[in-house]
Design a protein around this motif. Sequence first.
Motif, PDB file in Angstrom:
ATOM      1  N   ASN A 274       6.837   9.511  28.363  1.00  0.00           N
ATOM      2  CA  ASN A 274       7.133   8.873  29.637  1.00  0.00           C
ATOM      3  C   ASN A 274       7.335   7.373  29.467  1.00  0.00           C
TER       4      ASN A 274
ATOM      5  N   ILE B   6       4.543   1.051  30.825  1.00  0.00           N
ATOM      6  CA  ILE B   6       4.386   0.000  31.825  1.00  0.00           C
ATOM      7  C   ILE B   6       3.961  -1.291  31.136  1.00  0.00           C
TER       8      ILE B   6
ATOM      9  N   VAL C  54       2.802  -5.217  31.833  1.00  0.00           N
ATOM     10  CA  VAL C  54       2.253  -6.081  32.879  1.00  0.00           C
ATOM     11  C   VAL C  54       2.144  -7.508  32.349  1.00  0.00           C
TER      12      VAL C  54
ATOM     13  N   TYR D 244       1.832  -4.197  27.073  1.00  0.00           N
ATOM     14  CA  TYR D 244       1.625  -2.842  27.575  1.00  0.00           C
ATOM     15  C   TYR D 244       0.238  -2.682  28.186  1.00  0.00           C
ATOM     16  N   MET D 245       0.188  -1.917  29.262  1.00  0.00           N
ATOM     17  CA  MET D 245      -1.095  -1.562  29.854  1.00  0.00           C
ATOM     18  C   MET D 245      -1.908  -0.718  28.889  1.00  0.00           C
TER      19      MET D 245
ATOM     20  N   THR E  20      -3.236  -2.594  36.885  1.00  0.00           N
ATOM     21  CA  THR E  20      -2.159  -3.510  36.509  1.00  0.00           C
ATOM     22  C   THR E  20      -2.649  -4.957  36.520  1.00  0.00           C
TER      23      THR E  20
ATOM     24  N   ILE F 297       9.103  -6.270  40.068  1.00  0.00           N
ATOM     25  CA  ILE F 297       9.079  -5.001  39.340  1.00  0.00           C
ATOM     26  C   ILE F 297      10.468  -4.808  38.753  1.00  0.00           C
TER      27      ILE F 297
ATOM     28  N   ASP G 218      13.023  -2.580  36.294  1.00  0.00           N
ATOM     29  CA  ASP G 218      13.304  -1.318  35.614  1.00  0.00           C
ATOM     30  C   ASP G 218      14.191  -1.597  34.406  1.00  0.00           C
TER      31      ASP G 218
ATOM     32  N   GLN H  32      11.121   1.279  29.998  1.00  0.00           N
ATOM     33  CA  GLN H  32      10.034   0.402  30.427  1.00  0.00           C
ATOM     34  C   GLN H  32      10.129   0.117  31.921  1.00  0.00           C
ATOM     35  N   VAL H  33       8.968  -0.070  32.518  1.00  0.00           N
ATOM     36  CA  VAL H  33       8.841  -0.669  33.844  1.00  0.00           C
ATOM     37  C   VAL H  33       7.970  -1.906  33.667  1.00  0.00           C
ATOM     38  N   GLN H  34       8.464  -3.053  34.092  1.00  0.00           N
ATOM     39  CA  GLN H  34       7.720  -4.298  33.935  1.00  0.00           C
ATOM     40  C   GLN H  34       7.242  -4.786  35.300  1.00  0.00           C
ATOM     41  N   MET H  35       5.944  -5.062  35.393  1.00  0.00           N
ATOM     42  CA  MET H  35       5.329  -5.548  36.627  1.00  0.00           C
ATOM     43  C   MET H  35       4.776  -6.942  36.361  1.00  0.00           C
TER      44      MET H  35
END
Length: 202
Positions: free
Chosen positions: A52, A55, A57, A88-89, A95, A119, A121, A127-130
């Motif tokens: 998957n 994430i 952060v 990475y988390m 988060t 946020i 994409d 990756q999803v970056q927050m």
Amino acid sequence: MPNDTLPNHTPPDDKSPDCGPNCGGPRVRAIPPGEDRERLMCPDCGYIAYQNPLIVVGAVATWEDGRILLCRRAIEPRKGYWTLPAGYMEERESTREGAAREAWEEARARIDIDHLLAIYDIPRISQVQMIFRARLLSPDVEPGPESLEVGLFEWKDIPWAELAFPTVIWALREHHERLGRSDCAPALNPTPDALARWEKML
């Protein structure tokens, strides 16, 4: 979601599922029953190794005078380029906790997390970056193991040509455009118009 016709390998101690002791492990890419895309599977027992998106952060952390914390990377990719403290988390952290941990690991910075700034994409690398806004609790920072050096930069002194990733530029621009505002929804990937506007400002 795993198909309920496949063997159940969930152990009683709530650890991640795995293949049985006599299996060769996930090594074949195939479409599992009831799904529509290839997964990495174990042909011996049918276990699916779901891969998957990750994430990331991080934070745009500022001192009282508005200076922004940046770190020069000591690791690849983009070693030697400047970035925001981010990574990475880890398992079982929020988060906000992850963003604060990354600031400490990369810059020995203690921060107070404010609101979520953006946020992003990045499907190309899954990756999803927050990215949060944050307040430095002290201006005393120093490089952690993953940083060559760290510093607090005034806006006019940010080394734009030496920033490591596009999302660093995006987050800095969003932060600057939202100064004095705290009621904004998190930003998303910038539109072509926004990118063109920011390009003219560099």
